[in-house]
Design an enzyme around this catalytic site. Sequence first.
Site, PDB file in Angstrom:
ATOM      1  N   VAL A 148       0.839  -1.215   0.055  1.00  0.00           N
ATOM      2  CA  VAL A 148       0.080  -0.041   0.046  1.00  0.00           C
ATOM      3  C   VAL A 148       1.003   1.241   0.193  1.00  0.00           C
ATOM      4  O   VAL A 148       0.265   2.446  -0.431  1.00  0.00           O
ATOM      5  CB  VAL A 148      -1.019   0.110   1.172  1.00  0.00           C
ATOM      6  CG1 VAL A 148      -2.005  -1.152   1.047  1.00  0.00           C
ATOM      7  CG2 VAL A 148      -0.186   0.266   2.368  1.00  0.00           C
ATOM      8  N   SER A 188      -6.624   4.634  15.788  1.00  0.00           N
ATOM      9  CA  SER A 188      -6.090   3.950  16.815  1.00  0.00           C
ATOM     10  C   SER A 188      -6.162   4.654  17.975  1.00  0.00           C
ATOM     11  O   SER A 188      -6.063   6.154  17.883  1.00  0.00           O
ATOM     12  CB  SER A 188      -4.594   3.351  16.718  1.00  0.00           C
ATOM     13  OG  SER A 188      -3.991   3.332  17.887  1.00  0.00           O
ATOM     14  N   TYR A 227       3.834   6.396  14.673  1.00  0.00           N
ATOM     15  CA  TYR A 227       2.350   5.752  14.824  1.00  0.00           C
ATOM     16  C   TYR A 227       1.227   6.451  14.929  1.00  0.00           C
ATOM     17  O   TYR A 227       0.342   6.540  14.126  1.00  0.00           O
ATOM     18  CB  TYR A 227       2.521   4.367  15.492  1.00  0.00           C
ATOM     19  CG  TYR A 227       1.231   3.533  15.468  1.00  0.00           C
ATOM     20  CD1 TYR A 227       1.166   2.624  14.520  1.00  0.00           C
ATOM     21  CD2 TYR A 227       0.219   3.561  16.394  1.00  0.00           C
ATOM     22  CE1 TYR A 227       0.140   1.802  14.505  1.00  0.00           C
ATOM     23  CE2 TYR A 227      -0.816   2.702  16.297  1.00  0.00           C
ATOM     24  CZ  TYR A 227      -1.046   1.697  15.346  1.00  0.00           C
ATOM     25  OH  TYR A 227      -1.933   0.899  15.244  1.00  0.00           O
ATOM     26  N   ALA A 228       1.573   7.391  16.041  1.00  0.00           N
ATOM     27  CA  ALA A 228       0.441   8.393  16.527  1.00  0.00           C
ATOM     28  C   ALA A 228       0.295   9.180  15.668  1.00  0.00           C
ATOM     29  O   ALA A 228      -0.756   9.729  15.318  1.00  0.00           O
ATOM     30  CB  ALA A 228       0.992   8.792  17.930  1.00  0.00           C
ATOM     31  N   ALA A 229       1.417   9.863  15.012  1.00  0.00           N
ATOM     32  CA  ALA A 229       1.184  10.986  13.951  1.00  0.00           C
ATOM     33  C   ALA A 229       0.225  10.264  12.583  1.00  0.00           C
ATOM     34  O   ALA A 229      -0.553  11.077  12.125  1.00  0.00           O
ATOM     35  CB  ALA A 229       2.598  11.038  13.448  1.00  0.00           C
ATOM     36  N   LYS A 272      -1.829   7.920  12.705  1.00  0.00           N
ATOM     37  CA  LYS A 272      -3.414   7.447  12.951  1.00  0.00           C
ATOM     38  C   LYS A 272      -3.913   8.892  13.448  1.00  0.00           C
ATOM     39  O   LYS A 272      -5.380   8.876  13.294  1.00  0.00           O
ATOM     40  CB  LYS A 272      -3.209   6.598  14.309  1.00  0.00           C
ATOM     41  CG  LYS A 272      -2.649   5.219  13.928  1.00  0.00           C
ATOM     42  CD  LYS A 272      -3.487   4.298  12.784  1.00  0.00           C
ATOM     43  CE  LYS A 272      -2.884   2.971  12.366  1.00  0.00           C
ATOM     44  NZ  LYS A 272      -3.520   2.596  11.342  1.00  0.00           N
ATOM     45  N   ILE A 276      -5.858  -4.603  20.786  1.00  0.00           N
ATOM     46  CA  ILE A 276      -6.717  -5.716  20.101  1.00  0.00           C
ATOM     47  C   ILE A 276      -5.428  -6.822  20.172  1.00  0.00           C
ATOM     48  O   ILE A 276      -4.475  -6.708  19.667  1.00  0.00           O
ATOM     49  CB  ILE A 276      -7.143  -5.129  18.719  1.00  0.00           C
ATOM     50  CG1 ILE A 276      -7.880  -4.100  18.822  1.00  0.00           C
ATOM     51  CG2 ILE A 276      -7.911  -6.478  18.357  1.00  0.00           C
ATOM     52  CD1 ILE A 276      -8.967  -3.812  19.696  1.00  0.00           C
TER      53      ILE A 276
END
Length: 259
Positions: free
Chosen positions: A76, A154, A167-169, A171, A200
């Site tokens: 992707v 997230s 990752y936070a940026a 999401k 999860i």
Amino acid sequence: MSTIEKEDGIQIGKRLHNKVAIITGGANGIGRETAFQFVREGAKVVLADFDQAAGEEVLNQLTAQGAAAIFQKVDVSKVESVKQMVETALNTYGKIDILINNAGITRDGMLTKLTPEQWQTVIDVNLSGVFYCTQAVITHMIEQGKGKIINTSSISGVYGNIGQTNYAATKAGVVGMTKTWAKELGRKGICVNAVAPGFIETGMTAKVPEKVIEKMIEKIPLQRLGKPSDIAKAYLFLASDDSDYVNGTVLHVDGGIMI
Ligand code: CAA
Ligand code: NAI
């Protein structure tokens, strides 16, 4: 609901009857479970994933159940690969009704140690990947006059999380894209929403140190991690006609961890 079946005298609707759904990251974890739920609801599924071995295994299980499904290898984060995947989906099924932008990765590290490579890899997959996939399907959906785009944010993107700058940026960025596209595309009959899962049980959380997981569970009112099926059911609602007046929302599926 598109079709009704009788089961023991009770009428059961197939919520995705004849709908074509692309599920990125459909070979493992949440995406895999989503594929099984979607075919049970009558969808034709395109498993779009980097992981060919796992993707083909899921495909074999789905087709053994008589489901209509294909596996398409895709990265992707590469625009040409995404275009090819979407072309294959259209050539196979003639339409795309649902896009689940579910593929995602982590490369965790404290801010003091995070490398440019860790930063960029996560941006490429989790942020650019969502943009590439959505742009690749959108002309078709606009012509069709209807479509559902579901993005995966997230808890980390909404509230932040230690060790997850990159990752936070991405999401949080997914939330911004979701709301922008909801405004741009609503008038074209397309609904764009996001799901923001908590922790999860998948391969992604299996990498997290045990003590971090224990602390998280203590904070969750439901006192457990989520299951892939908890998220797949939220995707299903947002993919189905049941959510036709839901647009631009972020559905938190996290056991109430932040209340
Ligand atoms: N809460 C409180 N303190 C934490 C913490 C947390 N969640 N994570 C780390 N710390 C503390 C550590 O206890 C440690 O404290 P001391 O210096 O006092 O000993 C300090 O921060 C540094 O941590 P590490 O020793 O672990 O540092 P490291 O450089 O070896 O590793 C890390 C850093 C890779 C970020 C590692 O801590 C880690 O993997 N943390 C988990 C990150 C996380 O939660 N990822 C979620 C992945 S699942 C996912 O992303 C799905 C989703 O959307 C939620
Ligand atoms: P997973 O690691 O089990 O599955 C992710 C899938 O994405 C894998 O099949 C992988 O091959 C695929 N993928 C990764 N990079 C790709 C690429 N470049 N191109 C195509 N496919 C690629 O992870 P999980 O947990 O199922 O995650 C699914 C989504 O849910 C991700 O977007 C993740 O960020 C998000 N999420 C997960 C949470 C969790 O606790 N597991 C919490 C919040 C969000």
